[in-house]
Write a protein that holds these residues in place. Structure first.
Motif, PDB file in Angstrom:
ATOM      1  N   LYS A   1      54.571  11.573 -25.920  1.00 15.68           N
ATOM      2  CA  LYS A   1      53.882  10.741 -24.938  1.00 15.68           C
ATOM      3  C   LYS A   1      53.249  11.624 -23.878  1.00 15.68           C
ATOM      4  CE  LYS A   1      54.012   6.843 -24.649  1.00 15.68           C
ATOM      5  NZ  LYS A   1      53.046   5.834 -25.147  1.00 15.68           N
ATOM      6  N   ALA A   2      51.966  11.416 -23.646  1.00 17.66           N
ATOM      7  CA  ALA A   2      51.235  12.204 -22.658  1.00 17.66           C
ATOM      8  C   ALA A   2      51.778  11.957 -21.258  1.00 17.66           C
ATOM      9  CB  ALA A   2      49.751  11.857 -22.712  1.00 17.66           C
TER      10      ALA A   2
ATOM     11  N   PRO B   1      64.745  11.842  -8.938  1.00 22.78           N
ATOM     12  CA  PRO B   1      63.991  12.483 -10.024  1.00 22.78           C
ATOM     13  C   PRO B   1      64.718  12.341 -11.348  1.00 22.78           C
ATOM     14  CG  PRO B   1      64.048  13.896  -8.073  1.00 22.78           C
ATOM     15  CD  PRO B   1      64.978  12.750  -7.807  1.00 22.78           C
ATOM     16  N   SER B   2      63.955  12.164 -12.423  1.00 25.97           N
ATOM     17  CA  SER B   2      64.563  11.883 -13.726  1.00 25.97           C
ATOM     18  C   SER B   2      65.489  13.004 -14.183  1.00 25.97           C
ATOM     19  CB  SER B   2      63.470  11.637 -14.762  1.00 25.97           C
ATOM     20  OG  SER B   2      62.584  12.742 -14.848  1.00 25.97           O
TER      21      SER B   2
ATOM     22  N   GLU C   1      54.996  10.661 -13.111  1.00 23.75           N
ATOM     23  CA  GLU C   1      56.149  11.103 -13.891  1.00 23.75           C
ATOM     24  C   GLU C   1      56.522  12.521 -13.476  1.00 23.75           C
ATOM     25  OE1 GLU C   1      55.527   8.544 -18.029  1.00 23.75           O
ATOM     26  OE2 GLU C   1      54.975  10.672 -17.966  1.00 23.75           O
ATOM     27  N   ASP C   2      57.802  12.748 -13.239  1.00 26.15           N
ATOM     28  CA  ASP C   2      58.209  14.036 -12.678  1.00 26.15           C
ATOM     29  C   ASP C   2      58.712  15.031 -13.715  1.00 26.15           C
ATOM     30  OD1 ASP C   2      60.730  13.075 -13.357  1.00 26.15           O
ATOM     31  OD2 ASP C   2      61.252  12.522 -11.304  1.00 26.15           O
TER      32      ASP C   2
ATOM     33  N   TRP D   1      49.159  19.132 -27.699  1.00 26.14           N
ATOM     34  CA  TRP D   1      48.407  17.915 -27.413  1.00 26.14           C
ATOM     35  C   TRP D   1      48.313  17.633 -25.924  1.00 26.14           C
ATOM     36  CZ3 TRP D   1      53.082  18.173 -30.081  1.00 26.14           C
ATOM     37  CH2 TRP D   1      52.929  18.522 -31.432  1.00 26.14           C
ATOM     38  N   GLY D   2      48.750  18.605 -25.131  1.00 24.52           N
ATOM     39  CA  GLY D   2      48.730  18.463 -23.693  1.00 24.52           C
ATOM     40  C   GLY D   2      50.123  18.237 -23.139  1.00 24.52           C
ATOM     41  N   PRO D   3      50.262  18.231 -21.812  1.00 25.38           N
ATOM     42  CA  PRO D   3      51.580  18.033 -21.206  1.00 25.38           C
ATOM     43  C   PRO D   3      52.114  16.640 -21.497  1.00 25.38           C
ATOM     44  CG  PRO D   3      49.859  17.931 -19.542  1.00 25.38           C
ATOM     45  CD  PRO D   3      49.199  18.376 -20.806  1.00 25.38           C
TER      46      PRO D   3
END
Length: 222
Positions: free
Chosen positions: A102-103, A2-3, A108-109, A116-118
């Motif tokens: 960036k949406a 995981p990042s 993506e973790d 503007w959203g997650p």
């Protein structure tokens, strides 16, 4: 991996290796992940002022809205490739524009909430927000970094900070030259790098520091 775990592992390694140099540590070493609030606020200010726009959950800085763009790197407009990948092309109003947010994408973790959203911050906006959070009202005295960051990273930092605050980001810009191996820049993409920890294990901190300061800071070091 995981990042978030990878980022934590690399951060620990960085702290361990650089502490071994014996040069002390900065007063503050902020993390983008703990500065999301100021990052979102800075992006919102740019959107409100007309210097940025939302598109498909992403937010982009409108480069042509900032008259001083290019004053650090002095690059011709046709050579200003942001290097953000083809996936952003259809969302931008102009190929020169660069991502502030960036949406979140499937798979993506790591992501955070925003107006503007997650999603997650773009690369450049993090530095402007962290600098302002730690150093206060702009400008600060000296901004450093490698010569490979002049464009697009530092050019974009200048644009977003000055567009939002109406003041210079830094008074002095200092860019160091690159380490070279066989006349080529040492980089992961070239496959010619070795870790600082390896150099410290082999030669010791005094020898490594002496080597790194042996040339002019702006010139390549072979």
């Amino acid at each position: 991996v995981p990042s978030a775990e990878l980022a934590a592992e690399m951060t620990r390694a960085y702290f361990e290796d650089t502490s071994r140099l014996g040069l002390g540590r900065p007063d503050a070493e902020p993390l983008a992940t703990t500065t999301i609030g100021p990052i979102v606020e800075l992006i919102a200010d740019l959107v409100e002022s007309g210097h940025a726009y939302e598109s498909g959950g992403d937010v982009y800085f409108a480069v042509r809205s900032f008259d001083g763009y290019g004053k650090l790197s002095h690059r011709p407009t046709e050579e200003m490739e942001q290097g953000e990948g083809d996936d952003a092309g259809s969302l931008k109003r102009d190929p020169l524009d660069f991502a502030l947010w960036k949406a979140h994408k499937p798979g993506e973790d790591t992501h955070w909430d925003s107006p503007w959203g997650p999603g997650r911050p773009g690369w450049h906006i993090e530095c402007s927000a962290m600098a302002e959070a730690e150093l206060g009202e702009l400008p600060f005295a000296i901004h450093g970094g490698g010569s490979d960051l002049v464009f697009p990273h530092h050019e974009n930092e200048i644009a977003q900070s000055e567009a939002a605050r109406g003041r210079p980001l830094a008074r002095i810009w200092m860019h160091n030259g690159m380490l070279e191996t066989d006349s080529s820049k040492m980089s992961k993409s070239e496959g010619n790098i070795f870790q600082l920890s390896e150099a410290l294990d082999r030669f010791g901190p005094e020898a490594v520091v002496s080597y790194l300061i042996s040339g002019h800071y702006r010139q390549p070091l072979a």
